[in-house]
Design a protein around this motif. Structure first.
Motif, PDB file in Angstrom:
ATOM      1  N   UNK A  55       0.533  -1.067  -0.186  1.00 20.74           N
ATOM      2  CA  UNK A  55      -0.119   0.186  -0.001  1.00 20.74           C
ATOM      3  C   UNK A  55       0.824   1.272   0.054  1.00 20.74           C
ATOM      4  N   UNK A  56       0.879   2.247  -0.846  1.00 21.33           N
ATOM      5  CA  UNK A  56       1.397   3.645  -1.007  1.00 21.33           C
ATOM      6  C   UNK A  56       0.871   4.433   0.261  1.00 21.33           C
ATOM      7  N   UNK A  57       2.320   4.960   1.113  1.00 15.84           N
ATOM      8  CA  UNK A  57       1.818   6.193   1.980  1.00 15.84           C
ATOM      9  C   UNK A  57       2.073   7.398   1.451  1.00 15.84           C
ATOM     10  N   UNK A  58       1.634   8.062   1.103  1.00 15.33           N
ATOM     11  CA  UNK A  58       1.550   9.244   0.049  1.00 15.33           C
ATOM     12  C   UNK A  58       2.370  10.695   1.799  1.00 15.33           C
ATOM     13  N   UNK A  59       3.466  11.023   0.828  1.00 17.07           N
ATOM     14  CA  UNK A  59       4.425  11.861   2.107  1.00 17.07           C
ATOM     15  C   UNK A  59       4.281  13.211   1.707  1.00 17.07           C
ATOM     16  N   UNK A  60       3.676  14.497   3.192  1.00 16.87           N
ATOM     17  CA  UNK A  60       3.870  15.369   3.072  1.00 16.87           C
ATOM     18  C   UNK A  60       5.322  15.934   2.510  1.00 16.87           C
ATOM     19  N   UNK A  61       4.633  17.371   1.788  1.00 17.63           N
ATOM     20  CA  UNK A  61       6.302  17.664   1.318  1.00 17.63           C
ATOM     21  C   UNK A  61       6.315  19.140   2.303  1.00 17.63           C
ATOM     22  N   UNK A  62       7.973  19.978   2.821  1.00 17.71           N
ATOM     23  CA  UNK A  62       8.226  20.374   3.823  1.00 17.71           C
ATOM     24  C   UNK A  62       7.743  21.967   3.363  1.00 17.71           C
ATOM     25  N   UNK A  63       7.946  22.494   3.976  1.00 14.86           N
ATOM     26  CA  UNK A  63       6.823  23.779   3.676  1.00 14.86           C
ATOM     27  C   UNK A  63       8.181  24.700   3.138  1.00 14.86           C
TER      28      UNK A  63
END
Length: 266
Positions: free
Chosen positions: A36-44
């Motif tokens: 299952x892919x896990x989406x990761x947020x990009x840094x500010x």
């Protein structure tokens, strides 16, 4: 200057992927069904287009890559799913991650746009540590790092004919310069036992302690090339006039195709 990071397939969002390298075929099929892919947020401050690459992991839940943040290609690690901006070496504007060992040390290449200075680095809990290029070479371009921190690279000189492969053993003060095995001209990856995957025009080889083991052809396909090696297992592809076939070598002499994993040759 290293400005070749912007390649086809630049990521707009980041997803964690798992590889079947070193997993028996039957198990690999079962593993694929549960991925299952896990989406990761990009840094500010990251580029709104998400320019960058997720390219390394310590094997313990940390993922690391290089992303454009505040107009610089900077090192970013994800811990517990959250981004941690780790920056670039002082005086540099470009830091491309090439690998991470099991202790969490990050390895990569840095460039200064103003001076065209190229240096490799190690990033640990105390910060960036730049490595001196060996005498006679202007750059140590990393290709891969194994779990214990041995880095394989190309040493770049002003004369392309004098470029050479090298290994910088974990903790060593300087790299060990090697010679290309016959038929090869680049390095691809390094296994945990020190075996190196070299690339060549006709086929790739696995080399260790002076012994070369070419990747074997698979029925109907030739020009075997590896993309990675781990625990003695190589994954890559072979091709014919019309198609490329994904292949897994349990040893260099034992290829096995991945079912239904083909693409038209171009």
């Amino acid at each position: 200057m290293k400005n070749t990071w912007l390649r086809a397939g630049v990521l707009a969002t980041v997803a964690i992927a798992v590889t079947a390298l070193g997993v028996p075929a039957a198990q690999a099929q079962a593993v694929r069904l549960s991925w299952k892919p896990t989406l990761l947020p990009l840094p500010a401050g990251a580029s709104p287009l998400g320019h960058g690459y997720l390219s390394a992991s310590d094997g313990h839940g940390e993922y690391t890559g290089s992303f454009i943040v505040d107009d610089k290609l900077q090192v970013v690690s994800w811990r517990g799913g959250r981004p941690v901006l780790r920056g670039v070496p002082e005086g540099y504007e470009w830091a491309m991650v090439q690998g991470e060992d099991s202790s969490g040390r990050v390895y990569g290449d840095a460039s200064d746009y103003d001076t065209s200075s190229d240096r490799s680095f190690v990033l640990d809990a105390t910060g960036f540590h730049l490595r001196e290029n060996p005498a006679g070479y202007r750059d140590f371009q990393m290709r891969a790092v194994n779990r214990r921190g041995d880095a394989v690279a190309m040493l770049i000189s002003d004369d392309p004919a004098a470029d050479a492969p090298a290994v910088w053993p974990a903790g060593a003060a300087a790299p060990t310069i090697l010679s290309f095995p016959p038929g090869t001209d680049n390095v691809v990856d390094i296994d945990d036992d020190g075996s190196i995957l070299f690339s060549g025009v006709e086929r790739d080889i696995v080399w260790k302690d002076g012994v070369s083991r070419p990747l074997a052809d698979i029925a109907g396909f030739s020009n075997p090339h590896g993309s990675a090696i781990r625990d003695g297992v190589v994954v890559g592809f072979a091709s014919n006039a019309n198609t490329s076939q994904a292949v897994r070598w349990t040893t260099p002499e034992q290829p096995r195709r991945f079912p239904a994993a083909t693409t038209p040759s171009t």
